[in-house]
Motif scaffolding. Structure first.
Motif, PDB file in Angstrom:
ATOM      1  N   GLY A  70       0.759  -1.304   0.011  1.00 26.14           N
ATOM      2  CA  GLY A  70       0.108  -0.040   0.036  1.00 26.14           C
ATOM      3  C   GLY A  70       0.933   1.300  -0.016  1.00 26.14           C
ATOM      4  O   GLY A  70       0.217   2.462  -0.207  1.00 26.14           O
ATOM      5  N   ARG A  71       2.099   1.175   0.072  1.00 26.74           N
ATOM      6  CA  ARG A  71       2.991   2.145   0.347  1.00 26.74           C
ATOM      7  C   ARG A  71       3.953   2.335  -1.033  1.00 26.74           C
ATOM      8  O   ARG A  71       3.967   3.419  -1.750  1.00 26.74           O
ATOM      9  CB  ARG A  71       3.871   2.179   1.444  1.00 26.74           C
ATOM     10  CG  ARG A  71       2.962   2.694   2.466  1.00 26.74           C
ATOM     11  CD  ARG A  71       3.467   2.623   3.881  1.00 26.74           C
ATOM     12  NE  ARG A  71       2.753   3.000   4.975  1.00 26.74           N
ATOM     13  CZ  ARG A  71       1.450   2.471   5.634  1.00 26.74           C
ATOM     14  NH1 ARG A  71       1.149   1.291   4.822  1.00 26.74           N
ATOM     15  NH2 ARG A  71       0.807   3.028   6.458  1.00 26.74           N
ATOM     16  N   SER A  72       4.601   1.320  -1.394  1.00 27.05           N
ATOM     17  CA  SER A  72       5.452   1.187  -2.617  1.00 27.05           C
ATOM     18  C   SER A  72       5.067  -0.020  -3.377  1.00 27.05           C
ATOM     19  O   SER A  72       5.610  -0.349  -4.193  1.00 27.05           O
ATOM     20  CB  SER A  72       6.799   1.346  -2.352  1.00 27.05           C
ATOM     21  OG  SER A  72       7.349   0.409  -1.347  1.00 27.05           O
ATOM     22  N   VAL A  73       4.319  -0.988  -2.828  1.00 24.58           N
ATOM     23  CA  VAL A  73       3.982  -2.316  -3.380  1.00 24.58           C
ATOM     24  C   VAL A  73       2.412  -2.291  -3.584  1.00 24.58           C
ATOM     25  O   VAL A  73       1.737  -1.738  -2.605  1.00 24.58           O
ATOM     26  CB  VAL A  73       4.314  -3.611  -2.481  1.00 24.58           C
ATOM     27  CG1 VAL A  73       3.841  -4.863  -3.126  1.00 24.58           C
ATOM     28  CG2 VAL A  73       5.838  -3.470  -2.495  1.00 24.58           C
ATOM     29  N   ALA A 129      10.407   3.428 -13.097  1.00 21.29           N
ATOM     30  CA  ALA A 129      10.724   2.171 -13.216  1.00 21.29           C
ATOM     31  C   ALA A 129       9.687   1.322 -12.458  1.00 21.29           C
ATOM     32  O   ALA A 129       9.576   1.827 -11.252  1.00 21.29           O
ATOM     33  CB  ALA A 129      12.107   1.756 -12.661  1.00 21.29           C
ATOM     34  N   ILE A 130       9.132   0.405 -13.083  1.00 19.68           N
ATOM     35  CA  ILE A 130       7.773  -0.349 -12.172  1.00 19.68           C
ATOM     36  C   ILE A 130       8.392  -1.870 -12.395  1.00 19.68           C
ATOM     37  O   ILE A 130       8.607  -2.375 -13.576  1.00 19.68           O
ATOM     38  CB  ILE A 130       6.669  -0.085 -12.944  1.00 19.68           C
ATOM     39  CG1 ILE A 130       6.290   1.311 -12.923  1.00 19.68           C
ATOM     40  CG2 ILE A 130       5.594  -0.796 -12.472  1.00 19.68           C
ATOM     41  CD1 ILE A 130       5.098   1.701 -13.701  1.00 19.68           C
ATOM     42  N   GLY A 131       8.054  -2.451 -11.290  1.00 19.99           N
ATOM     43  CA  GLY A 131       8.381  -3.749 -11.282  1.00 19.99           C
ATOM     44  C   GLY A 131       6.990  -4.653 -11.073  1.00 19.99           C
ATOM     45  O   GLY A 131       6.176  -4.230 -10.174  1.00 19.99           O
ATOM     46  N   VAL A 132       6.947  -5.768 -11.866  1.00 24.24           N
ATOM     47  CA  VAL A 132       5.757  -6.498 -11.515  1.00 24.24           C
ATOM     48  C   VAL A 132       6.290  -8.029 -11.342  1.00 24.24           C
ATOM     49  O   VAL A 132       7.348  -8.423 -11.664  1.00 24.24           O
ATOM     50  CB  VAL A 132       4.977  -6.884 -13.014  1.00 24.24           C
ATOM     51  CG1 VAL A 132       4.056  -7.921 -12.763  1.00 24.24           C
ATOM     52  CG2 VAL A 132       4.654  -5.613 -13.543  1.00 24.24           C
ATOM     53  N   LEU A 133       5.845  -8.426 -10.195  1.00 23.12           N
ATOM     54  CA  LEU A 133       6.215  -9.451  -9.470  1.00 23.12           C
ATOM     55  C   LEU A 133       5.097 -10.738  -9.833  1.00 23.12           C
ATOM     56  O   LEU A 133       3.958 -10.647  -9.452  1.00 23.12           O
ATOM     57  CB  LEU A 133       6.165  -9.621  -7.925  1.00 23.12           C
ATOM     58  CG  LEU A 133       7.004  -8.106  -7.409  1.00 23.12           C
ATOM     59  CD1 LEU A 133       6.929  -8.234  -5.851  1.00 23.12           C
ATOM     60  CD2 LEU A 133       8.355  -8.330  -7.612  1.00 23.12           C
ATOM     61  N   LEU A 184      10.111 -12.699 -12.935  1.00 22.74           N
ATOM     62  CA  LEU A 184       9.229 -14.018 -13.217  1.00 22.74           C
ATOM     63  C   LEU A 184       9.496 -14.837 -11.729  1.00 22.74           C
ATOM     64  O   LEU A 184       8.598 -15.848 -11.274  1.00 22.74           O
ATOM     65  CB  LEU A 184       9.874 -14.964 -14.367  1.00 22.74           C
ATOM     66  CG  LEU A 184       9.805 -14.206 -15.526  1.00 22.74           C
ATOM     67  CD1 LEU A 184      10.077 -15.072 -16.874  1.00 22.74           C
ATOM     68  CD2 LEU A 184       8.352 -13.854 -15.873  1.00 22.74           C
ATOM     69  N   ASN A 185      10.681 -14.721 -11.103  1.00 20.13           N
ATOM     70  CA  ASN A 185      10.967 -15.287  -9.879  1.00 20.13           C
ATOM     71  C   ASN A 185      10.350 -16.825  -9.568  1.00 20.13           C
ATOM     72  O   ASN A 185       9.983 -17.345  -8.634  1.00 20.13           O
ATOM     73  CB  ASN A 185      10.203 -14.580  -8.591  1.00 20.13           C
ATOM     74  CG  ASN A 185      10.270 -14.740  -7.438  1.00 20.13           C
ATOM     75  OD1 ASN A 185      11.706 -14.693  -7.186  1.00 20.13           O
ATOM     76  ND2 ASN A 185       9.654 -14.771  -6.449  1.00 20.13           N
ATOM     77  N   GLY A 186      10.514 -17.525 -10.868  1.00 23.57           N
ATOM     78  CA  GLY A 186      10.277 -19.172 -10.767  1.00 23.57           C
ATOM     79  C   GLY A 186       8.873 -19.434 -10.702  1.00 23.57           C
ATOM     80  O   GLY A 186       8.172 -20.364 -10.509  1.00 23.57           O
ATOM     81  N   PHE A 192       4.466  -3.897  -8.409  1.00 21.87           N
ATOM     82  CA  PHE A 192       2.959  -4.498  -8.475  1.00 21.87           C
ATOM     83  C   PHE A 192       2.850  -5.986  -8.298  1.00 21.87           C
ATOM     84  O   PHE A 192       3.661  -6.494  -9.148  1.00 21.87           O
ATOM     85  CB  PHE A 192       2.153  -3.934  -9.714  1.00 21.87           C
ATOM     86  CG  PHE A 192       1.791  -2.408  -9.769  1.00 21.87           C
ATOM     87  CD1 PHE A 192       0.305  -2.117  -9.423  1.00 21.87           C
ATOM     88  CD2 PHE A 192       2.621  -1.614  -9.966  1.00 21.87           C
ATOM     89  CE1 PHE A 192      -0.015  -0.685  -9.605  1.00 21.87           C
ATOM     90  CE2 PHE A 192       2.221  -0.058 -10.126  1.00 21.87           C
ATOM     91  CZ  PHE A 192       1.397   0.160  -9.605  1.00 21.87           C
ATOM     92  N   VAL A 193       1.828  -6.416  -7.632  1.00 22.23           N
ATOM     93  CA  VAL A 193       1.850  -7.925  -7.491  1.00 22.23           C
ATOM     94  C   VAL A 193       0.264  -8.215  -7.291  1.00 22.23           C
ATOM     95  O   VAL A 193      -0.579  -7.415  -6.811  1.00 22.23           O
ATOM     96  CB  VAL A 193       2.509  -8.458  -6.292  1.00 22.23           C
ATOM     97  CG1 VAL A 193       2.246  -8.044  -4.997  1.00 22.23           C
ATOM     98  CG2 VAL A 193       2.538  -9.893  -5.990  1.00 22.23           C
ATOM     99  N   ALA A 194      -0.110  -9.148  -7.867  1.00 22.71           N
ATOM    100  CA  ALA A 194      -1.809  -9.970  -7.549  1.00 22.71           C
ATOM    101  C   ALA A 194      -1.673 -10.687  -6.590  1.00 22.71           C
ATOM    102  O   ALA A 194      -0.854 -11.678  -6.096  1.00 22.71           O
ATOM    103  CB  ALA A 194      -1.867 -10.723  -8.800  1.00 22.71           C
ATOM    104  N   THR A 195      -2.396 -10.144  -5.472  1.00 20.83           N
ATOM    105  CA  THR A 195      -2.442 -10.988  -4.171  1.00 20.83           C
ATOM    106  C   THR A 195      -3.463 -12.152  -4.212  1.00 20.83           C
ATOM    107  O   THR A 195      -4.449 -12.156  -5.341  1.00 20.83           O
ATOM    108  CB  THR A 195      -3.039 -10.161  -3.225  1.00 20.83           C
ATOM    109  OG1 THR A 195      -4.379  -9.353  -3.504  1.00 20.83           O
ATOM    110  CG2 THR A 195      -1.983  -8.867  -2.887  1.00 20.83           C
ATOM    111  N   ARG A 196      -3.528 -13.129  -3.465  1.00 18.68           N
ATOM    112  CA  ARG A 196      -4.376 -14.122  -3.396  1.00 18.68           C
ATOM    113  C   ARG A 196      -5.480 -13.527  -2.449  1.00 18.68           C
ATOM    114  O   ARG A 196      -5.214 -12.776  -1.352  1.00 18.68           O
ATOM    115  CB  ARG A 196      -3.904 -15.071  -2.750  1.00 18.68           C
ATOM    116  CG  ARG A 196      -4.710 -16.539  -2.711  1.00 18.68           C
ATOM    117  CD  ARG A 196      -5.090 -17.075  -4.049  1.00 18.68           C
ATOM    118  NE  ARG A 196      -6.249 -18.039  -4.145  1.00 18.68           N
ATOM    119  CZ  ARG A 196      -6.847 -18.576  -5.505  1.00 18.68           C
ATOM    120  NH1 ARG A 196      -6.184 -18.043  -6.131  1.00 18.68           N
ATOM    121  NH2 ARG A 196      -7.891 -19.388  -5.153  1.00 18.68           N
TER     122      ARG A 196
END
Length: 302
Positions: A130-133, A148-152, A175-177, A224-228
């Protein structure tokens, strides 16, 4: 509590944006409304809210606080601070019992209990959530100033983020596997100018620096990350509301009027849609409040 006439026309469980919006519609219809709230807004980790008309950039908590203050000006509205632990059909309505012990009766229920986000197990993510993620580009992408934007990656769904976010900045797809794009996906990513990073992530540090397992550090303006996602309260399940499986978790199935599969129970906000934000939640809540009110009018049920 066992009464022949419930003390409230509608009990709203959840006092965030959707619940406040539903309760406002009902209050303006002069219905007796109780709002039960545990004070755990889903976006409580974010400094500001964006994209909601007239309040763009306002503090998220301030929007909710102002809405509550305005709602409580209506004399037919009551507020109970606490956690709804149990709800069941009783008589011509429902009984709701709080974890703290009190029990209330209402003819209809509006559930607006929100969702709980489960982050991937990467060191450094929870304290930056909520602050940088983030999870919503429309809510937070613009403020990254085309940096620069990272997608996890968490799975195939992360392609959606990776292909959207180049409109907000220069994207690196970690991609992180968790996921490997096929040839068509690789072509789509290349066409959008997305950089792929296959080395695993060791941790996130600083504002949004991604530390890779080979020791490299890649500074990002935001991640940015898609949460469960999990429905934040057991109440809908207790009542037997049908669920629908979304891309990142189950949510309560409703019709266009926000009615659940259980007669007399309406659901609104993030718990009743596959994705959401403040504007969606307010709209859902307004519909649920109107529908709950209409359901109380016998002539409209004939």
């Amino acid at each position: 509590m066992h009464t022949s006439t419930p003390e409230f026309d509608v009990i709203v469980i959840g006092g965030s944006y959707a619940g406040l919006s539903a309760a406002t519609q009902l209050a303006r219809a002069r219905k007796r409304v109780l709002v039960i709230d545990a004070g755990q807004r889903r976006n409580r980790f974010a400094r500001h809210s964006h994209g909601f008309l007239s309040r763009d950039g306002a503090e998220a908590a301030a929007i909710a606080a102002a809405a509550r203050e305005q709602l409580l000006q209506y004399p037919s509205v009551s507020w109970a601070e606490g956690t709804a632990a149990q709800a069941q059909a009783e008589g011509d309505g429902f009984a709701v019992t709080l974890l703290e012990g009190a029990t209330y009766a209402g003819r209809r229920l509006v559930l607006a209990t929100g969702m709980r986000d489960e982050l991937p197990a990467i060191e450094g993510l929870p304290e930056r959530w909520g602050r940088s993620v983030f999870h919503c580009p429309y809510c937070h992408g613009y403020e990254l100033d085309a940096g620069a934007i990272g997608v996890l990656a968490v799975g195939p769904l992360s392609m959606h983020h990776a292909l959207m976010l180049p409109d907000w900045g220069k994207v690196t797809f970690f991609l992180n596997g968790a996921f490997e794009p096929d040839q068509d996906q690789l072509a789509a990513l290349a066409a959008r100018g997305v950089t792929l990073e296959r080395t695993g992530i060791a941790r996130v540090q600083g504002e949004a620096e991604v530390v890779l397992q080979d020791g490299r550090v890649l500074p990002m303006a935001g991640l940015f990350v898609a949460t469960r996602m999990h429905v934040a309260s057991p109440i809908a399940a207790q009542l037997g509301c049908e669920m629908e499986e979304g891309p990142m978790g189950a949510f309560v199935r409703t019709d266009a009027m926000k009615a659940s599969s259980v007669p007399g129970v309406f659901c609104a906000g993030d718990m009743a849609r596959p994705a959401g934000n403040v504007a969606f939640a307010v709209a859902d809540g307004a519909m649920a409040g109107v529908a709950a009110h209409r359901s109380l009018i016998p002539a409209l049920l004939a």
